[in-house]
Each structure stands twice: as structure tokens, then as C-alpha cells.
Scaffold this active site. Structure first.
Site, short mmCIF file in Angstrom:
data_model
loop_
_atom_site.label_atom_id
_atom_site.label_comp_id
_atom_site.label_asym_id
_atom_site.label_seq_id
_atom_site.Cartn_x
_atom_site.Cartn_y
_atom_site.Cartn_z
N GLY A 173 -115.91 -62.78 95.52
CA GLY A 173 -115.42 -61.54 96.46
C GLY A 173 -113.93 -61.33 96.10
O GLY A 173 -113.65 -60.22 96.19
N LYS A 228 -109.69 -54.88 107.77
CA LYS A 228 -110.51 -53.95 108.61
C LYS A 228 -111.25 -54.54 109.74
O LYS A 228 -111.29 -53.60 110.46
CB LYS A 228 -110.92 -53.05 107.45
CG LYS A 228 -110.24 -51.95 106.79
CD LYS A 228 -109.28 -52.42 105.53
CE LYS A 228 -107.71 -52.38 105.93
NZ LYS A 228 -107.20 -52.94 104.72
N ILE A 241 -99.32 -53.17 103.47
CA ILE A 241 -100.11 -54.45 103.96
C ILE A 241 -99.20 -54.88 105.41
O ILE A 241 -99.43 -55.07 106.25
CB ILE A 241 -100.00 -55.55 102.96
CG1 ILE A 241 -101.11 -55.10 101.91
CG2 ILE A 241 -100.40 -57.00 103.71
CD1 ILE A 241 -101.02 -56.38 100.83
N SER A 249 -94.25 -59.94 103.31
CA SER A 249 -95.40 -59.24 102.54
C SER A 249 -94.73 -58.12 101.73
O SER A 249 -94.33 -56.97 102.09
CB SER A 249 -96.14 -58.59 103.79
OG SER A 249 -96.83 -57.43 103.16
N GLY A 309 -95.10 -57.67 98.39
CA GLY A 309 -95.93 -57.36 96.76
C GLY A 309 -96.68 -58.63 96.49
O GLY A 309 -96.80 -59.47 97.23
N ALA A 324 -108.62 -51.97 95.34
CA ALA A 324 -109.85 -52.54 95.15
C ALA A 324 -110.83 -51.36 94.57
O ALA A 324 -111.46 -51.85 93.46
CB ALA A 324 -110.66 -52.79 96.45
N HIS A 374 -119.11 -27.81 112.61
CA HIS A 374 -118.23 -27.56 113.73
C HIS A 374 -119.06 -28.08 114.87
O HIS A 374 -120.16 -28.07 115.07
CB HIS A 374 -117.81 -26.04 114.19
CG HIS A 374 -117.38 -25.84 115.41
ND1 HIS A 374 -115.98 -26.20 115.57
CD2 HIS A 374 -117.89 -25.47 116.74
CE1 HIS A 374 -115.69 -25.93 116.91
NE2 HIS A 374 -116.76 -25.62 117.58
C1 LIG Z 1 -103.83 -58.10 103.29
C2 LIG Z 1 -104.45 -57.08 102.04
C3 LIG Z 1 -105.14 -55.99 102.52
C4 LIG Z 1 -105.65 -54.90 101.44
N1 LIG Z 1 -106.28 -53.90 101.81
C5 LIG Z 1 -106.74 -53.27 100.95
C6 LIG Z 1 -107.66 -51.99 101.27
O1 LIG Z 1 -107.66 -51.56 102.34
N2 LIG Z 1 -108.02 -51.19 100.40
C7 LIG Z 1 -107.81 -51.48 99.18
O2 LIG Z 1 -108.46 -50.75 98.23
N3 LIG Z 1 -107.26 -52.68 98.46
C8 LIG Z 1 -106.67 -53.18 99.44
N4 LIG Z 1 -106.11 -54.50 99.09
C9 LIG Z 1 -106.09 -54.86 97.76
C10 LIG Z 1 -107.18 -55.23 97.11
O3 LIG Z 1 -107.58 -56.68 97.75
C11 LIG Z 1 -106.84 -55.78 95.56
O4 LIG Z 1 -106.44 -54.47 94.89
C12 LIG Z 1 -108.31 -56.29 94.90
O5 LIG Z 1 -108.83 -57.35 95.53
C13 LIG Z 1 -108.04 -56.56 93.62
O6 LIG Z 1 -109.28 -56.77 92.90
P1 LIG Z 1 -109.20 -57.64 91.45
O7 LIG Z 1 -110.36 -57.63 91.13
O8 LIG Z 1 -108.26 -57.12 90.61
O9 LIG Z 1 -108.72 -59.25 91.98
P2 LIG Z 1 -109.07 -60.12 93.22
O10 LIG Z 1 -109.55 -59.54 94.36
O11 LIG Z 1 -107.65 -60.66 93.41
O12 LIG Z 1 -109.99 -61.34 92.85
C14 LIG Z 1 -109.32 -62.14 91.77
C15 LIG Z 1 -110.43 -63.23 91.90
O13 LIG Z 1 -110.07 -64.02 90.57
C16 LIG Z 1 -110.21 -65.54 90.89
N5 LIG Z 1 -109.41 -66.22 89.70
C17 LIG Z 1 -108.04 -66.03 89.53
N6 LIG Z 1 -107.81 -66.85 88.36
C18 LIG Z 1 -108.96 -67.36 88.09
C19 LIG Z 1 -109.20 -68.46 87.27
N7 LIG Z 1 -108.40 -68.90 86.27
N8 LIG Z 1 -110.55 -68.88 86.86
C20 LIG Z 1 -111.38 -68.45 87.91
N9 LIG Z 1 -111.12 -67.41 88.83
C21 LIG Z 1 -109.89 -67.06 88.95
C22 LIG Z 1 -109.62 -65.69 92.18
O14 LIG Z 1 -109.72 -66.60 92.69
C23 LIG Z 1 -110.18 -64.12 92.97
O15 LIG Z 1 -111.33 -64.67 93.60
C24 LIG Z 1 -105.53 -55.47 100.05
C25 LIG Z 1 -104.67 -56.65 99.77
C26 LIG Z 1 -104.49 -57.43 100.70
C27 LIG Z 1 -103.71 -58.77 100.18
#
Ligand SMILES: Cc1cc2nc3c(=O)[nH]c(=O)nc-3n(C[C@H](O)[C@H](O)[C@H](O)COP(=O)(O)OP(=O)(O)OC[C@H]3O[C@@H](n4cnc5c(N)ncnc54)[C@H](O)[C@@H]3O)c2cc1C
Length: 473
Positions: free
Chosen positions: A41, A53, A185, A266, A268, A317, A443
Site C-alpha cells: 500500500g 485522514k 502535510i 515537514s 518535502g 496518490a 436543495h
Molecule cells: C503525511 C502524508 C499525507 C498525505 N496525504 C495525501 C492525501 O491526502 N492525498 C493524496 O493524494 N496524497 C497524499 N499524500 C501523498 C501520497 O501518499 C503519495 O503521493 C503517494 O503515496 C505516492 O504513491 P507512489 O505509488 O508513487 O509511492 P509510495 O506510496 O511512496 O509507495 C512506494 C512503495 O515502494 C516501496 N519501495 C521503495 N523502494 C523499493 C525497492 N527498492 N524495492 C521494493 N519496494 C520498494 C516502498 O516501500 C513503498 O511501499 C500524503 C503523503 C504524506 C507523507
């Protein structure tokens, strides 16, 4: 798809980019493996969108319970047990992790726990509990996401100087906190903690909170933080944080020192690409760890795609998931699949929420040479706003002054995140002010404010006094 490789597709990372990509590719007939080094996830499900959330919802319930008397409802003494708040969150996360795992199973996707590294153009090595193994795939999707960026003047120690990942994992709260960074964040966590009675101070380098959003939205978040007695220092640099046994001392530019139990940094996110073996496949990342992709999400090696936060586009996300679907469709043969970033909704889950899609007013002014139509409508003018006690905030619609085409929509208020979907659809369909205004809205509902704001931009809102005519005081 391929007979000479173990898999048609290997997806590295199971965040909202990786897992959605894997499912869509499997739906289209590919033999898929997902490799994940942590919990299924990704950031979103485990330390990002969902835990924040879930915690924010508990804070809302606590706030609402304290306001029960305003609704004529009598409750006993209102309090909270943060360990139980955290336990509820964990339950939600486990349910969702189980959901992703069962979707993998249902779609015939293989899940491998371990850390993946490119070992060649089509080869991936996986280091896990049982040593190292190698697999091959015709196509590879990199979806490794990001981690919190560290400040040299405030290195994380996990206890006194922490990132958002630690904060969402807490089972007990500190009494006070300094939040460094007033982006979404930082603001979400600051308000969450303030709602749970933590003494919060926010420090932001820029001269406003949420520096990339619409300026009017930033002002509302500032007001809401101040109303909850959060200290806010804008245009101030963090010079140094010293962590001791009993707390932290944060020295700011200008000489002020803040003391608190904990400091949350927090500022970036940093892409997880340095240990990915990019060079083995002839790829490289820039200095921020970002991997360059084309509009179909292909890297320089045409069979290797990158999606999600590591592409450095819009780190949300739903963008990662949209990219995951485009990549999956493209790599399984739909050659026309392309990413379109024109309409990307974004929400800041503060209280009230801030939801935006399309251009800010400043961007629209620049795009249209200053010829804009802007309409605003406040929730206090709505029957539903008053009935539900949710009168804070407004809707602002921005349109091209010549064609009336909608360019941007900003909502500050309760349920803004839910209302934004209508605005996103309107922008996607290139709707005009008239089309939004003439769509009959049920409404009494809060989305009536979208219709009224469009009417206001056309100079004819029903539930708002007319603007004074020029020359009449
Ligand atoms: C506190 C917080 C709140 C947020 N709230 C929101 C929100 O409300 N709405 C929203 O849209 N976005 C939100 N975001 C941003 C959102 O979480 C990210 O944009 C999103 O998770 C990015 O998805 P991704 O698939 O690129 O990577 P990620 O979700 O970062 O997943 C990457 C995965 O790859 C795995 N991984 C990394 N390297 C390797 C490797 N070499 N081998 C195997 N596995 C590996 C990691 O363990 C991780 O599980 C929030 C972020 C934070 C930190």
C-alpha cells in the site's frame, strides 16, 4: 505477452501507483509480479493519506462532541483516549492492506516481499528474508515513491526530531510541537494536533502557508490555525534544532528560539531511487532522485516505465494511480494511452478543508491577460450550511473573461473534498460558467454554492445582494 521472461511485468513498489498499475496490467492479460520491501500500500496507505485522514476524522468527532450543546444535544464529559484513536486507525489500515492483498490474489498477481534492484535491462534482483533471488520481466515499472526529506540543521532522530511518518504512528501525544514547513502535510498535522489540544507552532520559510496554492485559500488556513491558537511564523528560516532529554529548542532566523517537546520537520519528500540500480538499465535520476518520463510514462529505456512520486510531476496518490493505469495500458498494447495533467484535483484536509482544481486566480490572470470572471459564494448564504452548522468558508470559480470557460475552482469549507469532484468534472468537460450555473443542484445541499458562485461570476447570484453599481456608494 512474453515467453522468454519469468513475467510480462515486474512492478517495484506497491503504493497507489504500483498496485493500481499491477491490477490494470493483470486485467489486460499480463502475468505480473509486485515487489515490495515494506508494507503493501506504500506511503499513502501506511503513513500518508489514509492514516492522516483516519486520525483527522477522530479529531472532527472530538470537536463536534464538544460543540454538541450548540445543536441542543446533551453529552457527558467529552474527552479522548489517543491510544484508542491510534488503534482505530490501525484497524482501518489493516483492512485496506488486506483489501489490496486480496485484489492481487483475485487478479493472479504474484507478491514478493523484498527490496528490488535493477540488475539489467530485464532483470530484477530481490533481497529478502530468504537471501537474494533474481527474476526477469519483459517490462518493468518503477514505483518506489518517496521518503521525508531531511534538513541538515534538524536531522531526524525518530523521537525529538521527527517526520510525518513518526507522527502518524504515535499512540500518545506530546504536549507541544514545533512544525517546520507550512505545506499541506505540515498544515494538516498542525491542525490535527491542535484539535487534540497539543500546543502547536508552525514555522514556514515562505511568506504564506500552502505556498503553491491559491492565495485566498492560504489566508483561510492561516485564520483557522490562529483560531485554534496555533502560533505561526511566516517568512522565517529554521537555523538549528537542538534536541535534549526534555525537548527541543528551535532557533529561527531573526534570533527567536522556540521550545517544545518535539519538532516535526515537514519540508518535502525525497525520491527512493538511489539504491534502485538505475545505472544497470542505462537510466539515471536527477539530483532530487526524480526519473524523467515521457507522456506514456516511459523512461529512456522504452520497456521500463516510472510512475508516481518518483516522476516529480504532482506528488499525490490519485496522480500516481492515474499514471499507473496509463502505464499499464500503454505497456500492454494501448499505444494511445497518455497522461493529461490539465485537471488534477487537490485537497488539503485541514479544518475547514481546502479543495482546488485548475488554475489559481494568479495563474488564470496571467493566462488570460487579466480578463477573468471570478465568482464567490459563502456557505453562510446556504440553507444547508446553516442547518448543519457548517457556515465557514466559500466557493470561488474562475473563468476566462471572454469565453466564460471555467479555468479554476477553489473551495474552502466542510466537505470541500467531496464537492470538488463536480468541479473536476466540469473542468474536464471544459464547461462554461453558464453550464455550471444552469445545472440544477439538489436543495438543500452544500454544492449549491458551486452553482451560486458561477451565477455570481455572471453577475446574477440569487442568494446574494447585487454588487454595488459603479458610482453608487
Ligand atoms: C503525511 C502524508 C499525507 C498525505 N496525504 C495525501 C492525501 O491526502 N492525498 C493524496 O493524494 N496524497 C497524499 N499524500 C501523498 C501520497 O501518499 C503519495 O503521493 C503517494 O503515496 C505516492 O504513491 P507512489 O505509488 O508513487 O509511492 P509510495 O506510496 O511512496 O509507495 C512506494 C512503495 O515502494 C516501496 N519501495 C521503495 N523502494 C523499493 C525497492 N527498492 N524495492 C521494493 N519496494 C520498494 C516502498 O516501500 C513503498 O511501499 C500524503 C503523503 C504524506 C507523507
Amino acid at each position: 505477452m512474453s515467453t522468454q521472461h519469468d513475467y510480462d511485468l515486474a512492478v517495484i513498489g506497491s503504493g497507489p501507483g504500483g498496485y493500481v498499475c499491477a491490477i490494470r496490467a493483470a486485467q489486460r492479460g499480463a502475468k505480473v509480479v509486485v515487489i515490495e520491501r515494506d508494507r503493501v500500500g506504500g506511503v499513502c496507505l501506511n503513513v500518508g493519506c489514509i492514516p492522516t485522514k483516519t486520525l483527522i476524522r477522530s479529531a472532527e468527532v472530538y470537536s463536534l462532541a464538544r460543540q454538541a450543546g450548540d445543536f441542543g444535544v446533551t453529552v457527558g464529559e467529552v474527552g479522548f483516549d489517543y491510544a484508542k484513536v491510534a488503534a482505530r486507525k490501525e484497524k482501518v489500515l489493516e483492512t485496506l492492506r488486506g483489501g489490496v492483498r486480496s485484489l492481487f490474489k483475485a487478479n493472479g498477481i504474484e507478491y514478493v516481499a523484498g527490496t528490488a534492484r535493477l540488475a539489467g535491462q530485464h532483470r530484477v534482483s530481490v533481497a529478502g528474508g530468504e537471501g537474494e533471488a533474481e527474476l526477469s520481466a519483459a517490462k518493468i515499472v518503477l514505483a518506489t515513491g518517496t521518503r521525508p526529506a531531511e534538513l541538515p540543521v534538524a536531522p531526524f532522530d525518530g523521537e525529538r526530531i521527527v517526520s510525518s511518518s513518526e507522527v502518524v504512528g504515535w499512540t500518545a501525544l506530546p504536549e507541544s510541537i514545533v512544525v517546520v514547513g507550512g505545506g499541506y502535510i505540515g498544515c494538516e498535522l498542525a491542525l490535527l494536533l491542535a484539535q487534540f489540544d497539543v500546543k502547536v507552532t508552525v514555522v514556514e520559510l515562505m511568506d504564506r502557508l500552502l505556498p503553491v496554492g491559491d492565495a485566498d485559500c492560504s489566508k483561510e488556513v492561516l485564520k483557522s490555525l490562529k483560531r485554534r491558537k496555533v502560533g505561526v511564523h511566516l517568512g522565517v528560516k529554521l537555523e538549528e534544532v537542538k534536541a535534549g532529554k526534555s525537548g527541543v529548542k528551535a532557533r529561527l532566523s531573526g534570533g527567536k528560539t522556540l521550545e517544545a517537546d518535539v519538532c516535526l520537520v515537514s519540508v518535502g519528500r525525497r525520491a527512493n531511487t538511489e539504491d534502485l540500480g538505475l545505472e544497470a538499465a542505462g537510466l539515471q535520476a536527477d539530483e532530487r532522485g526524480i526519473v524523467a518520463v515521457d507522456e506514456c510514462l516511459r523512461t529512456r529505456s522504452a520497456h521500463i516505465y516510472a510512475i508516481g512520486d518518483i516522476t516529480g510531476k504532482i506528488q499525490l496518490a490519485h496522480v500516481a494511480s492515474a499514471q499507473g493505469m496509463v502505464a499499464a495500458e500503454h505497456l500492454t498494447g494501448r499505444a494511445t494511452a497518455r497522461m493529461d495533467y490539465r485537471v488534477v484535483p487537490s485537497v488539503v484536509f485541514t479544518s475547514p478543508e481546502v479543495a482546488s482544481v485548475g488554475m489559481t486566480e494568479a495563474e488564470a490572470k496571467e493566462a488570460c491577460g487579466g480578463k477573468l470572471k471570478v465568482g464567490r459564494f459563502a456557505f453562510r448564504g446556504l440553507g444547508k450550511g446553516l442547518a448543519s452548522g457548517e457556515t465557514e468558508g466559500w466557493v470561488k470559480v474562475i473563468a476566462d473573461g471572454a469565453t466564460n470557460e471555467l479555468l479554476g475552482l477553489h473551495i474552502v469549507g466542510a466537505h470541500a473534498s467531496e464537492m470538488l469532484a463536480e468541479g473536476a468534472m466540469a473542468l474536464e468537460l471544459e464547461a462554461t460558467l453558464e453550464e455550471l450555473a444552469e445545472t440544477i443542484h439538489a436543495h438543500p445541499t452544500l454544492p449549491e454554492a458551486l452553482m451560486e458562485a458561477a451565477e455570481a461570476a455572471l453577475g446574477r447570484a440569487i442568494h446574494m445582494p447585487p454588487a454595488p453599481k459603479k458610482g453608487v456608494s
